[in-house]
Design a protein around this motif. Structure first.
Motif, mmCIF file in Angstrom:
data_model
loop_
_atom_site.group_PDB
_atom_site.id
_atom_site.type_symbol
_atom_site.label_atom_id
_atom_site.label_comp_id
_atom_site.label_asym_id
_atom_site.label_seq_id
_atom_site.Cartn_x
_atom_site.Cartn_y
_atom_site.Cartn_z
ATOM 1 N N PRO A 1 -11.616 -4.895 16.250
ATOM 2 C CA PRO A 1 -10.652 -3.792 16.176
ATOM 3 C C PRO A 1 -9.722 -3.867 14.964
ATOM 4 O O PRO A 1 -9.102 -2.874 14.606
ATOM 5 C CB PRO A 1 -9.870 -3.939 17.488
ATOM 6 C CG PRO A 1 -9.954 -5.411 17.800
ATOM 7 C CD PRO A 1 -11.326 -5.829 17.348
ATOM 8 N N ARG A 2 -9.587 -5.042 14.337
ATOM 9 C CA ARG A 2 -8.649 -5.177 13.222
ATOM 10 C C ARG A 2 -9.335 -5.068 11.858
ATOM 11 O O ARG A 2 -8.689 -5.222 10.834
ATOM 12 C CB ARG A 2 -7.927 -6.522 13.332
ATOM 13 C CG ARG A 2 -7.097 -6.651 14.606
ATOM 14 C CD ARG A 2 -6.446 -8.010 14.690
ATOM 15 N NE ARG A 2 -5.697 -8.158 15.946
ATOM 16 C CZ ARG A 2 -5.073 -9.282 16.304
ATOM 17 N NH1 ARG A 2 -5.132 -10.350 15.521
ATOM 18 N NH2 ARG A 2 -4.431 -9.331 17.448
ATOM 19 N N ARG A 3 -10.604 -4.858 11.847
ATOM 20 C CA ARG A 3 -11.339 -4.765 10.587
ATOM 21 C C ARG A 3 -12.191 -3.494 10.615
ATOM 22 O O ARG A 3 -13.390 -3.550 10.910
ATOM 23 C CB ARG A 3 -12.193 -6.010 10.387
ATOM 24 C CG ARG A 3 -11.383 -7.296 10.439
ATOM 25 C CD ARG A 3 -12.287 -8.516 10.385
ATOM 26 N NE ARG A 3 -12.975 -8.635 9.099
ATOM 27 C CZ ARG A 3 -13.879 -9.565 8.830
ATOM 28 N NH1 ARG A 3 -14.207 -10.447 9.767
ATOM 29 N NH2 ARG A 3 -14.458 -9.610 7.662
ATOM 30 N N PRO A 4 -11.587 -2.343 10.366
ATOM 31 C CA PRO A 4 -12.309 -1.075 10.541
ATOM 32 C C PRO A 4 -13.535 -0.949 9.650
ATOM 33 O O PRO A 4 -14.570 -0.449 10.074
ATOM 34 C CB PRO A 4 -11.258 -0.018 10.205
ATOM 35 C CG PRO A 4 -10.233 -0.737 9.390
ATOM 36 C CD PRO A 4 -10.200 -2.128 9.918
ATOM 37 N N GLY A 5 -13.443 -1.382 8.392
ATOM 38 C CA GLY A 5 -14.587 -1.247 7.507
ATOM 39 C C GLY A 5 -15.786 -2.045 7.987
ATOM 40 O O GLY A 5 -16.914 -1.540 8.030
#
Length: 316
Positions: A61-65
């Motif tokens: 969830p904290r790394r969208p790319g």
């Protein structure tokens, strides 16, 4: 990035839902004489791709790319592999728009990744130690994977057969009227079919050409559901005769009412036509591989668990 890659459990669920499930479901829900159209199998991997992408994206969830890109890519690659299975390994009847299926599944994977990423931000993410239940799940996956692999090969061969054999040249048993003889119109290979519920593992021998005995080669995974409403047939063995003429067929089984007929060898499209002749143990092993990977992954995580806990205490 590793968190967005599917583990053995996720891969096992994908394989089960996109390879044997379409074949088994169609067999359970349709009449035995109906051949499965290819489009009914392609819906399964296409609709499963957004679910897989969502599961993978929810883990980051904290790394969208990374979450969106990698999860979509992985889901699309696995979708392409499942489509390739029904294109070249088990080519079912009918035509399919393969490009549209791939693009449609990829588009759904993007939507699934977005949904999974949005949901993942609201879910707690805590590292959990590996449970012993992984061994149980892996063991069950080994057993069911082996059985489903054999079923997928048999059902795939049935629905990838061209035409509806057999053309009978004679046979043996109560069903046959040729008193254990058949007439081969030419030299070459002929199929031996079990009629109805006759055992699929007979010891068949052919005699002819001056008391020459030829042993039939059994088919490891006999494809069935050939024939019509009058009788069903399963291809259980193959025998090769060196010349045309009349031959005597003798099939020994535990069922005295069993009948077997000789006909043309079925023409089966795709690689499954060769796979049915592989040793059954090899097919079982291939089906058991995902479950074995789950067991191995569980063992690895349980060994790594105490080391991570000790490292955490030392750092504190």
């Amino acid at each position: 990035m590793s968190a967005t890659l599917p583990g053995p459990g996720v891969l096992t669920a994908w394989l089960a839902a996109t390879v044997p499930a379409p074949l088994v479901f169609f067999e359970w829900t349709h009449r035995w004489e109906e051949d499965q159209p290819v489009w009914t199998a392609l819906w399964w991997p296409v609709l499963a791709s957004p679910v897989l992408a969502a599961v993978l994206a929810a883990r980051q969830p904290r790394r969208p790319g990374v979450a969106l890109g990698v999860s979509t890519l992985v889901a699309t690659v696995l979708l392409a592999l499942s489509l390739a299975f029904f294109r070249w390994v088990v080519p079912l009847t009918g035509e399919a728009r393969w490009g549209r299926a791939l693009l449609g599944g990829a588009a759904l994977a993007v939507a699934g990744a977005l949904t999974g990423y949005a949901a993942g931000g609201r879910l707690p993410h805590r590292a959990r130690p590996a449970s012993r239940r992984g061994y149980l799940i892996g063991g069950l996956a080994v057993v069911f994977g082996a059985l489903l692999a054999q079923s997928a090969v048999g059902l795939g061969a049935e629905d990838s057969t061209i035409g509806q054999p057999p053309h009978e040249y004679g046979g043996v048993g109560p069903y046959s009227t040729s008193a254990g003889r058949f007439t081969a119109p030419a030299a070459g290979a002929y199929a031996i079919f079990a009629v109805g519920f006759s055992p699929a593992d007979p010891d068949c021998r052919v005699t002819g050409g001056g008391a020459e005995v030829r042993t039939a080669e059994p088919v490891s995974v006999p494809p069935g559901d050939y024939g019509s409403d009058a009788a069903t047939y399963s291809w259980v063995a193959t025998v090769r005769v060196p010349m045309p003429g009349t031959w005597t067929l003798d099939c020994r089984t535990t069922d005295p009412e069993a009948s077997y007929v000789v006909g043309d060898v079925p023409e089966i499209r795709g690689a499954v036509g060769e796979v049915i002749h592989w040793p059954v143990g090899v097919i079982w092993l291939l089906g058991a591989v995902p479950g074995l990977l789950i067991v191995a992954d569980t063992a690895r995580r349980r060994r790594a668990g105490p080391m991570v806990a000790v490292s955490g205490r030392m750092a504190a």
